[in-house]
Motif scaffolding. Structure first.
Motif, PDB file in Angstrom:
ATOM      1  N   GLY A  39      -3.737   0.825   3.895  1.00 63.14           N
ATOM      2  CA  GLY A  39      -2.306   0.970   4.252  1.00 63.14           C
ATOM      3  C   GLY A  39      -1.918  -0.181   2.664  1.00 63.14           C
ATOM      4  N   THR A  40      -0.200  -0.293   2.637  1.00 69.76           N
ATOM      5  CA  THR A  40      -0.656  -1.721   0.877  1.00 69.76           C
ATOM      6  C   THR A  40      -1.085  -3.143   1.183  1.00 69.76           C
ATOM      7  OG1 THR A  40       1.527  -2.111   1.704  1.00 69.76           O
ATOM      8  CG2 THR A  40       1.359  -0.051   0.484  1.00 69.76           C
ATOM      9  N   ARG A  41      -1.068  -3.233   2.404  1.00 67.52           N
ATOM     10  CA  ARG A  41      -1.770  -4.859   2.676  1.00 67.52           C
ATOM     11  C   ARG A  41      -2.879  -4.291   2.392  1.00 67.52           C
ATOM     12  NH1 ARG A  41       0.220  -6.373   7.078  1.00 67.52           N
ATOM     13  NH2 ARG A  41       1.901  -4.463   7.860  1.00 67.52           N
ATOM     14  N   TRP A  42      -3.891  -3.862   2.486  1.00 68.08           N
ATOM     15  CA  TRP A  42      -5.105  -4.286   2.076  1.00 68.08           C
ATOM     16  C   TRP A  42      -4.798  -4.118   0.461  1.00 68.08           C
ATOM     17  CZ3 TRP A  42      -3.672  -1.803   6.238  1.00 68.08           C
ATOM     18  CH2 TRP A  42      -4.434  -1.775   7.323  1.00 68.08           C
ATOM     19  N   LEU A  43      -3.952  -4.478   0.188  1.00 75.95           N
ATOM     20  CA  LEU A  43      -4.384  -3.830  -1.663  1.00 75.95           C
ATOM     21  C   LEU A  43      -3.649  -5.755  -1.697  1.00 75.95           C
ATOM     22  CD1 LEU A  43      -1.796  -0.838  -2.638  1.00 75.95           C
ATOM     23  CD2 LEU A  43      -3.860  -1.523  -3.121  1.00 75.95           C
ATOM     24  N   THR A  44      -4.762  -6.278  -1.867  1.00 70.56           N
ATOM     25  CA  THR A  44      -5.560  -8.168  -2.455  1.00 70.56           C
ATOM     26  C   THR A  44      -5.768  -7.675  -3.256  1.00 70.56           C
ATOM     27  OG1 THR A  44      -7.328  -7.897  -1.534  1.00 70.56           O
ATOM     28  CG2 THR A  44      -5.464  -8.347   0.003  1.00 70.56           C
ATOM     29  N   TYR A  45      -5.310  -9.343  -4.663  1.00 67.61           N
ATOM     30  CA  TYR A  45      -5.993  -9.344  -5.640  1.00 67.61           C
ATOM     31  C   TYR A  45      -7.528  -9.379  -5.629  1.00 67.61           C
ATOM     32  CZ  TYR A  45      -6.866 -11.867  -9.724  1.00 67.61           C
ATOM     33  OH  TYR A  45      -7.551 -12.254 -10.890  1.00 67.61           O
TER      34      TYR A  45
ATOM     35  N   VAL B 292      -4.940   2.353 -11.827  1.00 65.86           N
ATOM     36  CA  VAL B 292      -3.916   2.884 -11.251  1.00 65.86           C
ATOM     37  C   VAL B 292      -3.936   3.026  -9.483  1.00 65.86           C
ATOM     38  CG1 VAL B 292      -2.394   5.555 -10.941  1.00 65.86           C
ATOM     39  CG2 VAL B 292      -2.775   4.780 -12.982  1.00 65.86           C
ATOM     40  N   VAL B 293      -2.547   2.278  -9.195  1.00 67.65           N
ATOM     41  CA  VAL B 293      -2.352   2.526  -7.553  1.00 67.65           C
ATOM     42  C   VAL B 293      -1.250   3.772  -6.789  1.00 67.65           C
ATOM     43  CG1 VAL B 293      -2.115   0.993  -5.094  1.00 67.65           C
ATOM     44  CG2 VAL B 293      -2.754  -0.381  -7.300  1.00 67.65           C
ATOM     45  N   GLU B 294      -1.734   4.798  -6.651  1.00 70.99           N
ATOM     46  CA  GLU B 294      -0.656   6.240  -5.746  1.00 70.99           C
ATOM     47  C   GLU B 294      -0.848   5.949  -4.797  1.00 70.99           C
ATOM     48  OE1 GLU B 294       1.035   8.271  -6.679  1.00 70.99           O
ATOM     49  OE2 GLU B 294       1.429   8.137  -8.484  1.00 70.99           O
ATOM     50  N   ASP B 295      -0.037   6.856  -3.855  1.00 71.94           N
ATOM     51  CA  ASP B 295       0.818   7.245  -2.463  1.00 71.94           C
ATOM     52  C   ASP B 295       0.752   9.443  -2.908  1.00 71.94           C
ATOM     53  OD1 ASP B 295       3.018   7.924  -3.187  1.00 71.94           O
ATOM     54  OD2 ASP B 295       3.524   7.964  -1.229  1.00 71.94           O
ATOM     55  N   ALA B 296       0.394   9.674  -4.127  1.00 71.74           N
ATOM     56  CA  ALA B 296       0.206  11.779  -4.468  1.00 71.74           C
ATOM     57  C   ALA B 296      -1.464  11.479  -4.358  1.00 71.74           C
ATOM     58  CB  ALA B 296       1.541  11.021  -4.826  1.00 71.74           C
ATOM     59  N   ARG B 297      -1.639  12.484  -3.807  1.00 70.43           N
ATOM     60  CA  ARG B 297      -2.690  13.182  -4.811  1.00 70.43           C
ATOM     61  C   ARG B 297      -2.441  13.467  -6.487  1.00 70.43           C
ATOM     62  NH1 ARG B 297      -6.264  18.647  -3.678  1.00 70.43           N
ATOM     63  NH2 ARG B 297      -8.038  17.713  -5.171  1.00 70.43           N
TER      64      ARG B 297
ATOM     65  N   ILE C 204      -1.412  -0.281 -13.315  1.00 64.12           N
ATOM     66  CA  ILE C 204      -0.571   0.745 -13.247  1.00 64.12           C
ATOM     67  C   ILE C 204       0.421   1.335 -11.919  1.00 64.12           C
ATOM     68  CG2 ILE C 204       0.883   3.016 -14.178  1.00 64.12           C
ATOM     69  CD1 ILE C 204      -1.275   2.308 -16.070  1.00 64.12           C
ATOM     70  N   PHE C 205       1.793   0.467 -11.756  1.00 67.70           N
ATOM     71  CA  PHE C 205       2.026   1.190  -9.778  1.00 67.70           C
ATOM     72  C   PHE C 205       2.467   2.311  -9.835  1.00 67.70           C
ATOM     73  CE2 PHE C 205       1.216  -3.282  -9.934  1.00 67.70           C
ATOM     74  CZ  PHE C 205       0.416  -3.849  -8.587  1.00 67.70           C
ATOM     75  N   ASP C 206       2.730   3.396  -8.921  1.00 68.86           N
ATOM     76  CA  ASP C 206       3.508   4.304  -9.372  1.00 68.86           C
ATOM     77  C   ASP C 206       5.021   3.473  -7.810  1.00 68.86           C
ATOM     78  OD1 ASP C 206       4.436   7.157  -7.995  1.00 68.86           O
ATOM     79  OD2 ASP C 206       3.273   7.125  -5.812  1.00 68.86           O
ATOM     80  N   LEU C 207       5.589   4.194  -8.069  1.00 65.47           N
ATOM     81  CA  LEU C 207       6.857   3.191  -7.444  1.00 65.47           C
ATOM     82  C   LEU C 207       7.049   3.342  -5.600  1.00 65.47           C
ATOM     83  CD1 LEU C 207       9.483   1.746  -6.914  1.00 65.47           C
ATOM     84  CD2 LEU C 207      10.670   3.258  -8.017  1.00 65.47           C
ATOM     85  N   ASP C 208       7.682   5.287  -5.591  1.00 61.29           N
ATOM     86  CA  ASP C 208       8.131   5.422  -4.640  1.00 61.29           C
ATOM     87  C   ASP C 208       6.641   5.038  -3.377  1.00 61.29           C
ATOM     88  OD1 ASP C 208      10.742   5.923  -4.954  1.00 61.29           O
ATOM     89  OD2 ASP C 208       9.937   8.124  -5.993  1.00 61.29           O
TER      90      ASP C 208
ATOM     91  N   LYS D 157      -9.261   4.708 -13.379  1.00 62.74           N
ATOM     92  CA  LYS D 157      -9.388   4.348 -11.986  1.00 62.74           C
ATOM     93  C   LYS D 157      -8.467   4.350 -11.701  1.00 62.74           C
ATOM     94  CE  LYS D 157     -13.425   2.253 -12.296  1.00 62.74           C
ATOM     95  NZ  LYS D 157     -13.831   1.306 -13.273  1.00 62.74           N
ATOM     96  N   ALA D 158      -8.561   5.430  -9.958  1.00 59.23           N
ATOM     97  CA  ALA D 158      -7.555   5.470  -9.257  1.00 59.23           C
ATOM     98  C   ALA D 158      -7.688   5.225  -8.042  1.00 59.23           C
ATOM     99  CB  ALA D 158      -7.126   6.741  -9.261  1.00 59.23           C
ATOM    100  N   ILE D 159      -6.660   4.208  -7.237  1.00 63.25           N
ATOM    101  CA  ILE D 159      -6.503   4.033  -5.731  1.00 63.25           C
ATOM    102  C   ILE D 159      -6.087   4.156  -4.755  1.00 63.25           C
ATOM    103  CG2 ILE D 159      -6.534   1.985  -4.025  1.00 63.25           C
ATOM    104  CD1 ILE D 159      -8.175   0.376  -6.541  1.00 63.25           C
ATOM    105  N   ALA D 160      -6.184   4.538  -3.462  1.00 66.30           N
ATOM    106  CA  ALA D 160      -4.858   5.952  -3.270  1.00 66.30           C
ATOM    107  C   ALA D 160      -4.840   4.901  -1.893  1.00 66.30           C
ATOM    108  CB  ALA D 160      -5.665   6.949  -2.387  1.00 66.30           C
TER     109      ALA D 160
END
Ligand code: BG6
Ligand code: MG
Length: 216
Positions: A203-209, A167-172, A7-11, A184-187
């Motif tokens: 950063g997002t470039r580290w979000l690999t499969y 979940v992938v998120e950029d917000a606490r 599940i991805f956060d968007l912004d 599971k939560a990945i920031a």
């Protein structure tokens, strides 16, 4: 990753619209002649439009009528819509297009869990709507992050148990919501901002499969 979902956060995760939310609020704060900086902005990430305004006003000790607040919320959204008017596929954050394509090829169910009422418009502009099996946005939830509602609703729509969702998120607030949902939560961002995350990437470039696979 059988039986798992992402599940991805968007912004701030799929695209850098967090920057435009910031700029729109900054313009409102400047007009009101009240302080607003990147540090305070951290508290707004993942938070609803209404709650964001309350945080900004509270920080300045400024009390406004509901009518004034409604006007400011409309103004903020108008500014934000101007900023995102030219958003296109090139505005995906680094690595995201490849990640979505790989996850799709692997048949991993994917959802978006966002506080934004503009989420569908942004996804359409980025031309990635069809990657997602479920989209839960600011219109669908009544209790904003850090309440887990947004992610629990996404898991239900995907028909995947919360314990099998990442979940992938950029917000606490989003990381807290994911943990409260039993996921599971990945920031994405500096580790010191996310003490509750299961992992943090700069950063997002580290979000690999291959990276996400290790959390399943
Ligand atoms: C979240 C952003 O995704 O959506 C917040 O992180 C924003 O900064 C919230 O306030 C609500 O967005 P919108 O588009 O409904 O004003
Ligand atoms: Mg975000």
């Amino acid at each position: 990753m059988p039986g798992k979902a992402i599940i991805f956060d968007l912004d701030g995760v799929l695209t850098d619209t967090a920057r435009y939310h910031y700029l729109a609020w900054k313009s409102i704060a400047d007009e009101l002649n009240i302080p607003f900086d990147k540090e305070l902005n951290e508290q707004l990430k993942g938070v609803s439009r209404q709650k964001s305004l309350d945080i900004i006003l509270q920080n300045a000790g400024l009390h406004l009528s509901n009518e004034q607040k409604t006007k400011l919320l409309e103004q903020k959204n108008r500014l934000y819509l101007q900023f995102i008017a030219k958003l296109g596929p090139n505005d995906l954050l680094p690595g995201i297009e490849q990640l979505l394509t790989t996850l799709k090829k692997q048949n991993i169910p994917m959802a978006v869990g966002s506080a934004s009422k503009n989420a569908r418009r942004v996804l359409d502009s980025l031309q990635i709507t069809l990657f997602f099996d479920a989209i839960v946005d600011g219109h669908a939830v009544s209790r904003p992050k850090p309440h887990p509602e947004v992610f629990l609703m996404a898991a239900r729509m995907l028909n995947i148990p919360p314990g099998h969702c990442i979940v992938v998120e950029d917000a606490r607030a989003g990381i807290l919501a994911a943990k409260r949902a039993g996921m599971k939560a990945i920031a994405v961002g500096p580790p010191e901002h996310f003490p509750e995350a299961d992992a943090t990437v700069p950063g997002t470039r580290w979000l690999t499969y291959d990276f996400l696979k290790t959390f399943l």
